[in-house]
Design an enzyme around this catalytic site. Structure first.
Site, short mmCIF file in Angstrom:
data_model
loop_
_atom_site.label_atom_id
_atom_site.label_comp_id
_atom_site.label_asym_id
_atom_site.label_seq_id
_atom_site.Cartn_x
_atom_site.Cartn_y
_atom_site.Cartn_z
N HIS A 84 0.84 -1.19 0.00
CA HIS A 84 0.00 0.00 0.00
C HIS A 84 0.87 1.24 0.00
CE1 HIS A 84 -3.79 2.14 0.69
NE2 HIS A 84 -3.03 3.00 1.33
N ASP A 163 -14.21 3.52 7.23
CA ASP A 163 -13.18 4.33 6.58
C ASP A 163 -13.75 5.08 5.39
OD1 ASP A 163 -10.48 5.28 5.94
OD2 ASP A 163 -10.78 4.05 4.16
N ARG A 170 -13.54 13.56 5.86
CA ARG A 170 -12.24 14.23 6.04
C ARG A 170 -11.87 15.02 4.79
NH1 ARG A 170 -8.50 9.53 6.71
NH2 ARG A 170 -6.86 11.07 6.79
N SER A 185 -6.96 4.76 8.79
CA SER A 185 -7.64 4.62 7.50
C SER A 185 -6.98 3.52 6.67
CB SER A 185 -7.58 5.97 6.76
OG SER A 185 -7.87 5.82 5.41
N LYS A 189 -8.30 -0.93 6.32
CA LYS A 189 -8.55 -1.59 5.03
C LYS A 189 -7.59 -2.76 4.83
CE LYS A 189 -8.13 2.46 3.10
NZ LYS A 189 -8.24 3.80 2.55
#
Ligand code: URA
Length: 433
Positions: A84, A163, A170, A185, A189
């Site tokens: 990620h 999220d 946000r 966040s 995930k």
């Protein structure tokens, strides 16, 4: 049952005090179940944004967000890797890493999100392969991963729905750049998506959400610690996003650039970082040394195996293979030249990403840009800074004044100084284990 006093919880955080697991669970559960008004949630997020959170609070927030949805069980696939990136400009490492790693026998079921703010989204880019389906049911994705070792899918609504809701809020109210909020966040995930090997690419610099290197290091360490606590094989790479990672910005151009790297045609920063991240995955998946892993990664590209694998995955997901042979020559190009001599000192990478997104929305047929002047480059008057790429059939329809406006906007992203005051930029700063 006693009623939760949300205002008291928020006030406690606003006073800089720590919250208990029960407090955090109550807020997240109420918000996901539409029992907490948006303005109260904004106050909660603002309190975190201002006062931060302890490592323990971040862990509880992450778990509450993960537990707002399902956690995938990928055990029928055996070991599965994931990576990620915290987000950047021209960051297309996924299109290199998934085929490389899959071609070496390691499974990767890559779940990706859409564009956020000025950054590009892998979920949007992969759709440049016409017909490709990435909104797959998880069972279909598992089947494709069994066949090819790789699959690109969009973030499922069933995973960490908290999220999705919190991120949109946000984004709306400008509460993105916060270490506890970013960490929870991303990790909610990642933990929900069920992989056991997780490599994080934490970006810092002008084209990242976290501009400061030390803060990015703090974020990386917090995330790695939580992943390890959850039993994952994890590490984070701290990498520079002071300038676009690849040479191109724009979904299709970025995918084409990844293909050209897999064809062995170029070795730029995008290649180097992808090679590094792939080797970290192979090292963990196969239990070999980093150097042995890196050799396997090289071999996967030089033999053409990674390219063949990319085609197989795209085909398995119903995508057209036409993009694998598309030539940059077909595009109509406009050059943006420097008007002064000097060295490129800084690039406003965030603006470069944002402009490209905005112009692509405004002008059908605008494909994106090629960045011709990296930081530190010696520029003489008339050197190329940027090349704009257009689909020829649309180019004629764009007003020349509009093109001039694009030229001025992009040229403003480059700070050129007469003297070289830079120290050399390091792409990969460190690995945090
Ligand atoms: N990427 C995410 O998924 N979440 C953030 O908050 C920032 C980047």
């Amino acid at each position: 049952m006693e009623k939760t006093n949300f205002e008291e919880i928020i006030n406690r955080k606003l006073k800089g005090k720590n919250l208990e697991k029960e407090d955090i669970d109550a807020v997240i559960s109420a918000y996901v179940n539409e029992k907490l008004p948006e303005n109260i949630m904004i106050s909660f997020l603002t309190a975190i944004f201002k006062n931060g959170m302890s490592d323990e609070e971040i862990y509880h927030l992450t778990k509450a967000m993960q537990n707002s949805g399902i956690t995938l069980d990928l055990s029928e696939l055996g070991s599965v890797a994931d990576k990620h990136s915290t987000g950047g400009v021209s960051d297309s490492t996924t299109f290199l890493i998934v085929p490389i790693v899959a071609s070496l026998g390691v499974k990767m079921l890559k779940m990706s999100g859409k564009s956020l703010g000025f950054t590009g989204g892998t979920a949007d880019k992969i759709l440049c392969f016409k017909g490709l389906k990435n909104n797959l049911e998880i069972e279909q994705a598992i089947e494709i991963t069994k066949q090819t070792n790789g699959c690109f899918i969009t973030q499922s609504d069933l995973l960490a729905p908290a999220d999705k809701k919190m991120y949109a809020l946000r984004d709306k109210v400008g509460l993105i750049e916060s270490i506890p909020l970013i960490a929870s966040s991303i990790l909610s995930k990642k933990l929900a998506s069920g992989s056991d090997i997780i490599i994080l690419d934490v970006k810092f610099g002008a084209g990242a959400f976290i501009k400061n290197k030390n803060e990015a290091g703090v974020l990386a360490k917090i995330m790695v610690d939580i992943l390890k606590k959850e039993g994952k094989k994890a590490c984070a790479v701290l990498s520079s996003m002071e300038q676009p990672l690849g040479d191109f910005v724009g979904d299709e151009l970025e995918v084409m650039e990844s293909i050209s790297i897999l064809k062995g045609l170029k070795k730029n920063k995008l290649f180097k970082l992808s090679e590094f991240l792939s080797a970290l995955i192979i090292e963990r998946a196969k239990g070999v040394s980093f150097n042995q892993a890196k050799k396997q990664v090289h071999e996967s590209i030089s033999s053409g195996k990674a390219l063949t694998k990319f085609k197989a995955i795209v085909k398995a997901q119903g995508g057209s293979l036409v993009l694998f042979n598309k030539d940059l020559d077909i595009f109509k190009k406009v050059l943006i030249k420097a008007e002064t001599n000097g060295f490129v000192q800084k690039i406003n990478t965030e603006k470069l990403g944002l402009l490209t997104r905005q112009f692509k929305q405004k002008y059908a047929g605008f494909s994106g840009i090629e960045n011709k002047a990296g930081i530190g480059k010696l520029i003489t008057k008339d050197s190329q800074l940027v090349k704009l790429y257009f689909e020829p059939k649309h180019f004629k329809k764009i007003d020349k004044i509009e093109i001039k406006n694009m030229i001025t906007s992009y040229a403003e992203c480059f700070e050129i100084l007469k003297i070289k005051v830079l120290t050399k930029l390091k792409l990969i700063e460190s690995v945090i284990e």
